[in-house]
Scaffold this motif. Structure first.
Motif, PDB file in Angstrom:
ATOM      1  N   GLU A   1       0.834  -1.208   0.000  1.00 53.34           N
ATOM      2  CA  GLU A   1       0.000   0.000   0.000  1.00 53.34           C
ATOM      3  C   GLU A   1       0.867   1.255   0.000  1.00 53.34           C
ATOM      4  O   GLU A   1       0.517   2.257  -0.634  1.00 53.34           O
ATOM      5  N   GLN A   2       1.986   1.210   0.688  1.00 50.36           N
ATOM      6  CA  GLN A   2       2.885   2.366   0.732  1.00 50.36           C
ATOM      7  C   GLN A   2       3.371   2.732  -0.676  1.00 50.36           C
ATOM      8  O   GLN A   2       3.509   3.905  -1.004  1.00 50.36           O
TER       9      GLN A   2
ATOM     10  N   VAL B   1       1.715   1.952  -3.549  1.00 49.68           N
ATOM     11  CA  VAL B   1       0.538   2.401  -4.301  1.00 49.68           C
ATOM     12  C   VAL B   1       0.254   3.877  -4.031  1.00 49.68           C
ATOM     13  O   VAL B   1      -0.089   4.629  -4.941  1.00 49.68           O
ATOM     14  N   ASN B   2       0.421   4.302  -2.782  1.00 49.84           N
ATOM     15  CA  ASN B   2       0.091   5.676  -2.393  1.00 49.84           C
ATOM     16  C   ASN B   2       1.286   6.622  -2.395  1.00 49.84           C
ATOM     17  O   ASN B   2       1.148   7.776  -1.991  1.00 49.84           O
TER      18      ASN B   2
ATOM     19  N   GLN C   1       3.976   9.331  -3.020  1.00 50.52           N
ATOM     20  CA  GLN C   1       3.991  10.618  -3.707  1.00 50.52           C
ATOM     21  C   GLN C   1       5.366  10.937  -4.286  1.00 50.52           C
ATOM     22  O   GLN C   1       5.526  11.897  -5.010  1.00 50.52           O
TER      23      GLN C   1
ATOM     24  N   ARG D   1       2.765  11.610  -9.699  1.00 44.46           N
ATOM     25  CA  ARG D   1       2.233  12.206  -8.465  1.00 44.46           C
ATOM     26  C   ARG D   1       3.271  13.057  -7.753  1.00 44.46           C
ATOM     27  O   ARG D   1       2.936  13.861  -6.892  1.00 44.46           O
TER      28      ARG D   1
END
Length: 194
Positions: free
Chosen positions: A73-74, A76-77, A79, A133
């Protein structure tokens, strides 16, 4: 046309994917037929073809699903493409390749090439999304970012694939210690500046 949101359709597709994965472990890709998959999934061949064009389309979906299930998850998210993100991608890619090559009995060059190409593409897309991102997105055009993601993904994949083929037993800690600095030095902040 099959309604992809119908719970029965979702269950059937999962039965097909599970049957395929089980068969990969026992028979190898080249030996698997649609009849084998249908029998293992307890469906008929027509049902299989209502969901997948052929076993190559099924392989593509199974490969992608397994890849997305493994992405932390880190990542995927994320920045920003940091040392930690790079390390997680190296470890994840290595483990993914190990599982496919050792557990799924990749026994044919065409299958290996399909899986390798798919993993490289998914890795590149994951890295590209992080770059887009990030704070540097305004300093580089999209084509530049895509090229950087392709090169970064290739470096990570190449290192992980080499580590597997070389039969390294040192563990992924040594792999990341070697590959991460190489990848991160190649991504020096000046690369995104024009």
């Amino acid at each position: 046309m099959v309604n992809q949101e119908d719970p029965r359709v979702l269950r059937t597709r999962e039965l097909i994917r599970t049957a395929f994965r089980d068969l990969l472990q026992r028979k190898g890709f080249d030996a698997i037929t649609i009849k084998d998959i249908a029998q293992e999934a307890t469906i008929n061949r027509a049902t299989f073809y209502a969901h997948f064009e052929d076993k190559y389309a099924l392989l593509d979906e199974v490969t992608e699903q397994a890849f997305h299930e493994r992405i932390p998850e880190q990542v995927v998210n994320a920045q920003e493409f940091t040392d930690d993100i790079c390390e997680q991608l190296i470890i994840m890619t290595h483990q993914y390749i190990v599982d496919f090559y050792r557990i799924c009995r990749i026994d044919s060059n065409p299958m290996a090439k399909l899986v390798d190409d798919k993993i490289k593409k998914l890795l590149q897309q994951t890295i590209e999304n992080i770059f887009l991102r990030g704070e540097d997105r305004y300093r580089a055009d999209v084509h530049h970012i895509k090229m950087m993601a392709a090169m970064t993904g290739s470096a990570i994949y190449g290192a992980a694939h080499y580590w597997l083929n070389a039969g390294e037993k040192s563990g992924t800690g040594v792999l990341t210690d070697i590959a991460r600095p190489y990848v991160m030095n190649g991504l020096g902040r000046e690369i995104f500046r024009r």
